[in-house]
Design an enzyme around this catalytic site. Structure first.
Site, PDB file in Angstrom:
ATOM      1  N   GLY B  32      60.203  -2.793   5.067  1.00 39.91           N
ATOM      2  CA  GLY B  32      60.835  -1.768   4.245  1.00 39.91           C
ATOM      3  C   GLY B  32      61.964  -1.027   4.939  1.00 39.91           C
ATOM      4  O   GLY B  32      62.698  -0.265   4.307  1.00 39.91           O
ATOM      5  N   CYS B 241      57.709 -13.541 -27.143  1.00 46.93           N
ATOM      6  CA  CYS B 241      58.931 -14.326 -26.992  1.00 46.93           C
ATOM      7  C   CYS B 241      59.125 -15.196 -28.228  1.00 46.93           C
ATOM      8  O   CYS B 241      58.205 -15.905 -28.659  1.00 46.93           O
ATOM      9  CB  CYS B 241      58.846 -15.188 -25.733  1.00 46.93           C
ATOM     10  SG  CYS B 241      60.199 -16.382 -25.584  1.00 46.93           S
ATOM     11  N   CYS B 244      58.800 -19.102 -26.890  1.00 47.95           N
ATOM     12  CA  CYS B 244      57.553 -19.670 -26.375  1.00 47.95           C
ATOM     13  C   CYS B 244      56.332 -18.877 -26.797  1.00 47.95           C
ATOM     14  O   CYS B 244      55.205 -19.297 -26.549  1.00 47.95           O
ATOM     15  CB  CYS B 244      57.605 -19.805 -24.854  1.00 47.95           C
ATOM     16  SG  CYS B 244      57.414 -18.224 -23.982  1.00 47.95           S
ATOM     17  N   CYS B 266      62.022 -14.709 -23.451  1.00 48.78           N
ATOM     18  CA  CYS B 266      61.704 -14.561 -22.031  1.00 48.78           C
ATOM     19  C   CYS B 266      62.993 -14.460 -21.228  1.00 48.78           C
ATOM     20  O   CYS B 266      63.934 -15.230 -21.437  1.00 48.78           O
ATOM     21  CB  CYS B 266      60.927 -15.774 -21.516  1.00 48.78           C
ATOM     22  SG  CYS B 266      59.242 -15.867 -22.093  1.00 48.78           S
ATOM     23  N   CYS B 272      59.881 -19.920 -19.548  1.00 48.15           N
ATOM     24  CA  CYS B 272      59.883 -20.110 -21.000  1.00 48.15           C
ATOM     25  C   CYS B 272      59.906 -21.603 -21.342  1.00 48.15           C
ATOM     26  O   CYS B 272      59.119 -22.087 -22.153  1.00 48.15           O
ATOM     27  CB  CYS B 272      61.101 -19.405 -21.597  1.00 48.15           C
ATOM     28  SG  CYS B 272      61.049 -19.218 -23.387  1.00 48.15           S
TER      29      CYS B 272
END
Lengths: 223, 279, 258
Positions: B32, B241, B244, B266, B272
Site C-alpha cells: 500500500g 445483464c 447473459c 456486463c 459475459c
C-alpha cells in the site's frame, strides 16, 4: 490563625526614575480564631497595602506572614504562587472594596464559584440575606448599583467559610439596614471561629465587630 | 504477429526495467506504500496507461500470456493498442480470456472471474494519492502516511454521509491495506473493492505521470473505509445483464437510441461471453 | 495539591540569526493551571509557545511533558509520530486565526469530529452527537452542525476552533492570542466561555497574550517576557497589581483597568 512579624513593603517606581516609596515597616500583628482585628490609621497610611499583602496580592519585601493552612503553618510571604492559590482557595478569603466584574457571569455564579459543595443554593440564600432580590441572581452584576455590587462581593467572600477573612471597607457603600446584616454576618463568622482582619471606616461597625486594633502609621522618610 | 525489430524486449531498456523492478519489490515489501520511480516517456499520452505499461513491461517474460482490459472490455481502443504494443515489442501471447492470462493490465475494473496465485494484475493509476483531493500538500500527505494519520479521510466520509445520507464515492473508493496504509485502488468501481481483499494474485499499481508504483501482495487484507453504523456496501445497478442474464456482475449502462432507451450489460466482456457460450 | 508538573522547561534558548528569541527561559505548569505569557510583539512569547508545544526546537535547554501514566517525555526528543499523537489527543492548540486550524470546506460537525476520527472513532452517530454537544458547549446552535465555517462570524469561528480542539478532552491546551482580532464585545463572550470550559474541565493551559486583562481573567500565574527573557513571574494579580520589574510596570501603566 494569622501572625505577621517584621513585615515591610516598599514600592519602587521605575517609571519615576526609580522612586522608592516605603509604605510598611516592622509590622507585627497576630489574630487568633474567632478574633477580629481592625486596621486603623489615617488615609494613605498603608492599611489597604497591609491587607493586600496579607492576601498575597502585594508581595512583601521582608518579614513573615504565617498562616495556619490545613495542618501546616505556611509563610505566605515566602510561599510559591501555587501555594498562595491554594491558601486562597481553602484558608484566606478576601472581600475587596470593589467587585471586579466578570463579563456575562451571573451574580449567583460569581458567588457560587468561590465555594464548593452545594454551591448555588447557598449562594442564593446568601444573596437573598443581603437583600439582592432573586430576580437579579441570574444577571451579571455589571449593571448593578455600587451597593448591590458590594453585597455580591460580600456574599462571594463569606460563602467559602474560610478560616481567615480579610475585609476592605465591607460596609462602605451600604445603607444602615444592609450594614446591620453585614455586622451580624461578621459576628456569626467570628462565633464560628473565623479570624478576621478588616478596614472599617465606619466606627459603629468597627466598634461592633473588632476585638483588636492595629495602628498603621504613615512612614515619613520616603527617599 | 511479428516482433518489431530494433526494439528491446518489451520496449523498455534493461536498466529501466531493473529500476522499476526494484520499485516493485519495495512496493510489495510495504503493501500500500507509494514508491517513487523514474517514469519514462512512453509512446502514448499520460492518462492512457503509461504507468501500467511500464509495470507490465518490467514484469513480462517471454512465456507470459497478456490480457488488457479497459473498463472491463478487451476490445476498446486503449486495450487493443496496449495489447498490440506488447505483442509487437515482446512477442508474448495475448488473450481475452481471464483464466488464460498470466498478466492482466487493467484500467478501471477487476475481472469478475476470481484471479489465481499464478496471475499478476497491473492497474493503470491516474492519481495514486488517496488524500490528494483533501490535502493539496504532498509533503503533508506523505507525513500523514508516515504517521498513519488518516482522520482526514474519515472526515470526507463523514461529510458524505452528512450531505447525502451515504458515502457518495462510487469509484476509487479508499482502502486500508494490511491495516496500515491508506491506498487509492485506482478508479475501479467500489463494487470491485471486495475482490482486492485477500486476492490470490499479486496486484501492482503504476502511475506514470505521478511517478509512483505501489502493490498489494497476494492474500493481503484490503478493507474499504467505513463507519460502524454506515458499513461499506458494494453496489451495482439493480438489473440483470441483457445479454447473459447475470445478476451478480458489474453492469454498464448503454444508451441504445435517442428516445432515452437504455440497456444494462456486463462491463466484463469476457465474463459475459463466457456465460453466453456456456463455458 | 499535585506536586508533579505537567510541563516543565529549563534553560530554553533560541536565536533567529543574531536575534535572541528565547534566553534561558524556565517554565513550569501544573495540571489544571492556566499560565499566561505576556509581553509585546517580538518579546518571544509566541516562540516560547511554539517551543513548548514541540513545533520549534530550541538551540539549548529542555522541555518535558508528563503523560497520564506519569512518564516524562523530552518534547524535542520524542519521535514525530508520538508528538503528533499528543497533538491530536492529549494536547490542543488554539490559534489566533481560526482559519489556520479549521477546514473551511468541511462542515462544522466534520471539523469538530476530526480529532475523534483521527483517534479511531468509527461510529458516525456517536461522532455527530459529540460534535453537536460540543457546538452547544461553545454556544453555537446545534442546527449549524451541517453548515460550512465560511458562513460563520469571526467569533463563531474561534468558538468552533475551541470545540474542535477540546473534543478529545486534552489535558493541556496551548493558546496563541485566542481573542486577538475579535471585536471587544465578541472577546468578552469568548473569554468567559474559555474561562468556564477551562475551569469545568480542569484543563491546563499556556496562554500567550499581549492583553493583560485577558491574562487577569484567565490565568492563575503569569510570566512577563521582554526580548526573549522572563523578566518577572508570579501570581497573576500580584504581578499586575504590584509589578516589580520596570518593564512590567511599563506594561501595566500602559493599559487602563487591566
Amino acid at each position: 490563625m494569622l501572625e505577621v512579624t517584621g513585615l515591610a513593603k516598599a514600592f519602587t517606581l521605575h517609571l519615576q526614575a526609580g522612586l522608592r516609596i516605603r509604605v510598611l515597616a516592622h509590622v507585627d500583628l497576630r489574630v487568633d480564631a474567632g478574633q477580629c482585628l481592625a486596621l486603623v490609621g489615617p488615609s494613605g497610611a498603608g492599611k489597604s497595602t497591609l491587607l493586600r499583602s496579607l492576601y498575597g496580592n502585594y508581595g512583601a519585601d521582608s518579614g513573615q506572614i504565617r498562616v495556619r493552612h490545613g495542618d501546616d503553618i505556611v509563610d505566605l510571604a515566602a510561599a510559591s504562587p501555587r501555594v498562595v492559590v491554594d491558601i486562597r482557595a481553602r484558608t484566606i478569603g478576601y472581600v475587596s472594596q470593589f467587585l471586579r466584574v466578570v463579563p456575562r457571569v451571573a451574580a449567583i455564579d460569581i458567588v457560587a464559584e468561590a465555594a464548593s459543595g452545594d454551591r448555588r443554593a447557598r449562594a442564593a440564600a446568601l444573596l437573598s440575606r443581603l437583600n439582592i432580590p432573586a430576580r437579579l441572581h441570574a444577571l451579571p452584576p455589571a449593571t448593578f448599583s455600587g451597593g448591590e455590587q458590594q453585597r455580591v462581593n460580600l456574599a462571594r467572600g463569606f460563602i467559602g467559610g474560610h478560616p481567615v477573612l480579610l475585609l476592605d471597607e465591607p460596609t462602605a457603600s451600604l445603607d444602615d439596614a444592609n450594614r446591620d446584616i453585614v455586622i451580624a454576618m461578621i459576628l456569626e463568622a467570628k462565633a464560628a471561629g473565623t479570624a478576621i482582619v478588616g478596614i472599617f471606616h465606619d466606627t459603629e461597625v468597627r466598634d461592633a465587630v473588632a476585638d483588636l486594633r492595629y495602628h498603621v502609621a504613615p512612614i515619613q522618610d520616603a527617599a | 504477429m511479428n516482433v518489431a525489430s530494433g526494439y528491446n524486449f518489451a520496449y523498455l531498456d534493461e536498466q529501466t526495467k531493473r529500476m522499476i523492478r526494484r520499485a516493485i519489490l519495495k512496493a510489495v515489501a510495504i503493501p500500500g506504500h507509494q514508491v517513487p520511480f523514474g517514469s519514462r516517456e512512453m509512446p502514448l499520452p499520460y492518462g492512457w496507461g503509461t504507468g501500467g505499461i511500464q509495470v507490465t513491461a518490467a514484469v513480462l517474460g517471454r512465456d507470459d500470456v497478456l490480457k488488457v482490459i479497459d473498463q472491463g472490455a478487451d476490445d476498446t481502443t486503449n486495450a487493443v493498442s496496449i495489447r498490440r504494443f506488447f505483442a509487437r515489442t515482446a512477442g508474448v501471447a495475448t488473450t481475452t480470456h481471464t483464466a488464460e492470462a498470466t498478466v492482466i493490465q487493467t484500467r478501471h475494473r477487476i475481472p469478475e472471474t476470481a484471479l489465481r496465485q499464478d496471475q499478476i494484475i497491473v492497474y493503470q493509476v491516474p492519481q495514486p494519492e488517496p488524500l490528494s483531493r483533501l490535502e493539496p500538500s504532498r509533503e503533508e500527505t506523505r507525513r500523514m502516511h508516515a504517521l498513519a494519520d488518516y482522520g482526514l479521510m474519515h472526515v470526507k466520509l463523514y461529510e458524505d454521509i452528512t450531505r447525502f445520507g451515504h458515502v457518495s464515492i462510487s469509484y476509487d473508493y479508499p482502502v486500508m491495506v494490511d491495516g496500515r496504509y491508506l491506498m487509492a485502488p485506482s478508479p475501479i468501481p467500489a463494487f470491485d473493492n471486495p475482490k482486492m481483499d485477500r486476492m490470490a494474485a499479486l496486484q501492482l499499481f503504476g502511475a506514470g505521470r505521478e511517478k509512483r508504483i505501489y502493490a498489494v501482495p497476494p492474500y493481503t487484507s484490503v478493507r474499504s473505509l467505513d463507519f460502524d453504523d454506515h458499513e461499506f456496501r458494494a453496489s451495482r445497478a439493480p438489473h440483470a445483464c441483457l445479454l447473459c442474464g447475470a445478476t451478480d456482475s458489474y453492469l454498464d449502462e448503454v444508451v441504445i437510441d435517442d428516445q432515452g432507451g437504455r440497456m444494462f450489460v456486463c462491463s466484463d466482456t469476457d465474463h459475459c461471453e463466457g456465460r453466453r457460450d456456456g463455458t | 495539591m499535585e506536586h508533579d508538573t505537567l510541563l516543565s522547561a529549563r534553560g530554553l534558548t533560541l536565536h533567529f540569526g543574531a536575534t535572541p528569541a528565547l534566553v534561558d527561559v524556565d517554565a513550569d505548569l501544573w495540571p489544571g493551571e492556566v499560565l499566561a505569557v505576556v509581553g509585546e510583539s517580538g518579546s518571544g512569547k509566541s516562540t516560547l509557545l511554539n517551543v513548548l508545544s514541540g513545533r520549534l526546537a530550541p538551540d539549548a535547554g529542555v522541555a518535558w511533558y508528563r503523560d497520564p501514566a506519569g512518564a516524562l517525555h523530552d518534547i524535542h526528543a520524542m519521535p514525530a509520530p508520538a508528538l503528533r499523537t499528543l497533538h491530536r489527543s492529549d494536547w490542543g492548540f488554539v490559534h489566533q486565526n481560526p482559519r489556520e486550524n479549521l477546514r473551511m470546506a468541511v462542515t462544522a460537525g466534520g471539523n469538530v469530529g476530526e480529532r475523534l476520527m483521527a483517534r479511531g472513532s468509527r461510529h458516525y452517530g456517536d461522532i455527530r452527537a459529540a460534535a453537536i454537544s460540543w457546538l452547544e458547549q461553545v454556544e453555537i446552535d446545534a442546527d449549524r452542525v451541517d453548515d460550512l465555517p465560511r458562513t460563520f462570524s469571526g467569533g463563531m469561528l474561534q468558538r468552533l476552533q475551541i470545540a474542535r480542539t477540546l473534543v478529545t478532552h486534552p489535558r493541556l491546551v496551548f493558546m496563541d492570542e485566542p481573542t486577538g482580532g475579535l471585536d471587544v464585545s465578541v472577546q468578552a463572550r469568548l473569554l468567559d466561555l474559555i474561562r468556564g470550559l477551562v475551569r469545568r474541565l480542569g484543563i491546563a493551559a499556556v496562554l500567550v497574550t499581549h492583553d493583560l486583562a485577558v491574562a487577569r481573567l484567565l490565568a492563575h500565574r503569569i510570566m512577563v517576557m521582554q526580548r526573549g527573557r522572563v523578566v518577572e513571574s508570579g501570581l497573576t494579580d500580584r504581578v499586575l497589581d504590584d509589578p516589580r520589574h520596570a518593564y512590567t510596570q511599563l506594561l501595566v501603566s500602559s493599559v487602563l483597568g487591566a
